[in-house]
Design a protein around this motif. Structure first.
Motif, PDB file in Angstrom:
ATOM      1  N   ALA A 121      43.656  42.330  42.692  1.00 39.43           N
ATOM      2  CA  ALA A 121      42.806  42.053  41.525  1.00 39.43           C
ATOM      3  C   ALA A 121      42.294  40.618  41.556  1.00 39.43           C
ATOM      4  O   ALA A 121      41.123  40.351  41.236  1.00 39.43           O
ATOM      5  CB  ALA A 121      43.574  42.309  40.233  1.00 39.43           C
ATOM      6  N   GLU A 122      43.163  39.675  41.952  1.00 44.71           N
ATOM      7  CA  GLU A 122      42.752  38.278  42.048  1.00 44.71           C
ATOM      8  C   GLU A 122      41.703  38.100  43.142  1.00 44.71           C
ATOM      9  O   GLU A 122      40.751  37.327  42.988  1.00 44.71           O
ATOM     10  CB  GLU A 122      43.970  37.400  42.329  1.00 44.71           C
ATOM     11  CG  GLU A 122      43.663  35.953  42.685  1.00 44.71           C
ATOM     12  CD  GLU A 122      43.146  35.121  41.530  1.00 44.71           C
ATOM     13  OE1 GLU A 122      42.556  34.052  41.786  1.00 44.71           O
ATOM     14  OE2 GLU A 122      43.320  35.525  40.363  1.00 44.71           O
ATOM     15  N   ALA A 123      41.870  38.810  44.257  1.00 43.25           N
ATOM     16  CA  ALA A 123      40.868  38.747  45.321  1.00 43.25           C
ATOM     17  C   ALA A 123      39.525  39.268  44.825  1.00 43.25           C
ATOM     18  O   ALA A 123      38.464  38.687  45.107  1.00 43.25           O
ATOM     19  CB  ALA A 123      41.340  39.544  46.535  1.00 43.25           C
ATOM     20  N   TRP A 124      39.560  40.370  44.087  1.00 41.70           N
ATOM     21  CA  TRP A 124      38.330  40.923  43.511  1.00 41.70           C
ATOM     22  C   TRP A 124      37.644  39.882  42.636  1.00 41.70           C
ATOM     23  O   TRP A 124      36.444  39.639  42.744  1.00 41.70           O
ATOM     24  CB  TRP A 124      38.668  42.166  42.691  1.00 41.70           C
ATOM     25  CG  TRP A 124      37.504  42.815  42.004  1.00 41.70           C
ATOM     26  CD1 TRP A 124      37.005  42.494  40.774  1.00 41.70           C
ATOM     27  CD2 TRP A 124      36.690  43.882  42.506  1.00 41.70           C
ATOM     28  NE1 TRP A 124      35.931  43.295  40.468  1.00 41.70           N
ATOM     29  CE2 TRP A 124      35.721  44.160  41.516  1.00 41.70           C
ATOM     30  CE3 TRP A 124      36.700  44.624  43.675  1.00 41.70           C
ATOM     31  CZ2 TRP A 124      34.768  45.164  41.673  1.00 41.70           C
ATOM     32  CZ3 TRP A 124      35.749  45.629  43.833  1.00 41.70           C
ATOM     33  CH2 TRP A 124      34.798  45.886  42.848  1.00 41.70           C
ATOM     34  N   ASP A 125      38.430  39.262  41.750  1.00 36.86           N
ATOM     35  CA  ASP A 125      37.894  38.243  40.847  1.00 36.86           C
ATOM     36  C   ASP A 125      37.263  37.080  41.604  1.00 36.86           C
ATOM     37  O   ASP A 125      36.335  36.431  41.103  1.00 36.86           O
ATOM     38  CB  ASP A 125      39.017  37.653  39.980  1.00 36.86           C
ATOM     39  CG  ASP A 125      39.700  38.674  39.097  1.00 36.86           C
ATOM     40  OD1 ASP A 125      39.194  39.809  38.990  1.00 36.86           O
ATOM     41  OD2 ASP A 125      40.742  38.331  38.513  1.00 36.86           O
ATOM     42  N   SER A 126      37.794  36.800  42.790  1.00 38.03           N
ATOM     43  CA  SER A 126      37.461  35.573  43.521  1.00 38.03           C
ATOM     44  C   SER A 126      36.438  35.768  44.628  1.00 38.03           C
ATOM     45  O   SER A 126      36.225  34.848  45.421  1.00 38.03           O
ATOM     46  CB  SER A 126      38.742  34.983  44.115  1.00 38.03           C
ATOM     47  OG  SER A 126      39.731  34.831  43.130  1.00 38.03           O
ATOM     48  N   GLY A 127      35.831  36.945  44.691  1.00 35.99           N
ATOM     49  CA  GLY A 127      34.787  37.151  45.684  1.00 35.99           C
ATOM     50  C   GLY A 127      34.780  38.497  46.364  1.00 35.99           C
ATOM     51  O   GLY A 127      33.763  38.931  46.900  1.00 35.99           O
TER      52      GLY A 127
END
Length: 220
Positions: A121-127
């Motif tokens: 989810a953090e990866a999605w948020d970050s690009g």
């Protein structure tokens, strides 16, 4: 502190499957102080719009489809301090692991989770929301860098959930420098952004860890 065995084979081979990254296309690896590495993280505003865990296919057949083990099992085998017995269907019995998040020894693979250092989810948020499905699968199964996937106790992984270092750090205080370095290295490897609170926390951690180095190899 005892650390898991090096993921030497995985680090040497970034792609065996069509859905992993080509080793001939990688950029030069770098090792630099954590203080400098943090300054290389691009700042960005995060958005979770449209996120689904299903957007990151995992686990796939891993580095060696012929071994019958998916990514999770391959990581467990690689990080075992004492190797388990591999049975039919890649069922693992025995073995011993060290969960560095909470400084805990584990003797059953079923008590371990494979944590994405930077959660999906953090990866999605970050690009990663802008990536192709193929690249997201490569990210979710990345065995090309030892920090990308880490075997830890299920309780520590689930406590972390999808939080960044501004929201969660490993319960073992001695692990904070290593964790900050591996988080930063993973974001640099995949060219992911960091939000303001995350950057501030990483900057504070870097100042408290003057001898900590970050090693990473950017993906194409």
């Amino acid at each position: 502190m005892v650390t898991p065995l090096s993921r030497s084979l995985a680090a040497a081979v970034l792609a065996v499957l069509p859905l992993t990254l080509s080793p001939t296309a990688t950029h030069a690896a770098e090792t630099l102080p954590l203080t400098e590495a943090v300054t290389r993280l691009p700042e960005g505003t995060e958005s979770r719009d449209g996120y689904s865990r299903d957007s990151f296919r995992h686990w796939n057949t891993g580095l060696d489809p012929a071994d019958g083990c998916h990514t999770r099992a391959e990581v467990l085998l690689d990080e075992a301090v004492e190797a388990p017995v591999v049975g039919a269907g890649c069922r693992l019995t025995g073995g011993r692991w060290f969960s560095y998040y909470d400084a805990t020894w584990v003797t059953s693979a079923s008590n371990l989770d494979i944590d994405h250092m930077v959660p999906l989810a953090e990866a999605w948020d970050s690009g990663a929301s802008a990536w192709s499905a193929q690249r997201r699968e490569a990210y979710a199964n990345d065995q090309g860098a030892p920090q990308s996937l880490v075997a830890v106790t299920a309780r520590s992984n689930r406590s972390k959930a999808d939080q960044d270092p501004a929201q969660w750090l490993p319960p073992a205080a001695d692990a904070h420098c290593r964790y900050a370095a591996e988080w930063t290295g993973t974001k640099l490897r995949w060219d992911l952004t960091a939000d303001t609170a995350e950057l501030n926390t990483l900057t504070e951690l870097a100042a408290a860890c003057p001898d900590q180095a970050v090693s990473y190899e950017p993906t194409p």
